[in-house]
Design an enzyme around this catalytic site. Structure first.
Site, PDB file in Angstrom:
ATOM      1  N   LEU A  63       4.416  11.626   7.588  1.00  0.00           N
ATOM      2  CA  LEU A  63       3.138  11.644   6.891  1.00  0.00           C
ATOM      3  C   LEU A  63       2.490  10.315   7.212  1.00  0.00           C
ATOM      4  CD1 LEU A  63       1.332  13.296   4.984  1.00  0.00           C
ATOM      5  CD2 LEU A  63       2.510  12.215   3.054  1.00  0.00           C
ATOM      6  N   ASP A  64       1.298  10.355   7.766  1.00  0.00           N
ATOM      7  CA  ASP A  64       0.642   9.143   8.243  1.00  0.00           C
ATOM      8  C   ASP A  64       0.530   8.066   7.172  1.00  0.00           C
ATOM      9  OD1 ASP A  64       0.215  10.175  10.808  1.00  0.00           O
ATOM     10  OD2 ASP A  64      -1.684  11.088  10.226  1.00  0.00           O
ATOM     11  N   PHE A  65       0.496   6.830   7.622  1.00  0.00           N
ATOM     12  CA  PHE A  65       0.364   5.640   6.776  1.00  0.00           C
ATOM     13  C   PHE A  65      -0.812   5.781   5.807  1.00  0.00           C
ATOM     14  CE2 PHE A  65      -1.081   1.074   6.483  1.00  0.00           C
ATOM     15  CZ  PHE A  65       0.036   0.564   5.832  1.00  0.00           C
TER      16      PHE A  65
END
Length: 188
Positions: free
Chosen positions: A41-43
């Site tokens: 899950l992206d930053f």
């Protein structure tokens, strides 16, 4: 039995346990040993991240060929149109190919949702709206690219569910540990 950790990942937290740049990581929130993210899950995204100690379960959750459905709640810039929702449902042409058809619906702003720190940018003359978007693939930054392709840039992205697991009753930064038995050949 496999260990499955459901984690409500805050904004600006890496989906890994170590970082040499001093950013927040999973180790700041999850003391469970020997579990690893099943996917990423992206930053700059929030919401459900699954971790497990079982390689077969990790594969079942994260491998693109398994097509496990992921549900995202997306705050977009502008009032989403029927045409944009229809385009998302039909699949959107991106630079790396056309996406699979998605389930896309308008969503009332979630009243129970936590505040984001820092908050999203707000423009006085531009409204925003929420959609629920369900996809079964995982191209890099796919949801953001899909909404931009139909003319509605993403302001906030929250993964609400992966397969049968969701954020329900899981506060921001909290995790829940489950024991999962996955008989050979079973899929979720």
């Amino acid at each position: 039995m496999a260990t499955l950790v459901l984690f409500n990942k805050p904004f600006n937290v890496l989906s890994q346990f170590k970082d040499d740049q001093g950013r927040a990581t999973l180790s700041d929130f999850i003391p469970v040993r020997n579990v690893y993210p099943a996917g990423r899950l992206d930053f700059d995204s929030e919401g459900l991240l699954l971790l497990t100690d079982d390689g077969a379960l990790q594969h079942q959750i994260s491998h693109p060929k398994k097509k496990m459905r992921k549900t995202y709640w997306v705050q977009v810039e502008g009032d989403i149109t029927d045409g944009a929702l229809l385009a998302l449902r039909g699949g959107v042409e991106l630079k790396d190919g056309k996406t699979l058809p998605a389930q896309a619906e308008r969503l009332a702003p979630p009243s129970w949702l936590w505040s984001r720190n820092p908050p999203i940018r707000e423009r006085k003359n531009v409204s925003d709206s929420w959609i629920s978007l369900q996809i079964s693939e995982g191209k890099n930054r796919q949801v953001r690219r899909m909404t931009a392709a139909v003319g509605f840039p993403t302001l906030r992205l929250i993964r609400y569910a992966i397969g049968p697991w969701s954020l329900e009753s899981l506060a921001l930064g909290e995790y829940r540990e489950l024991s999962v038995h996955m008989p050979k050949g079973k899929t979720f």
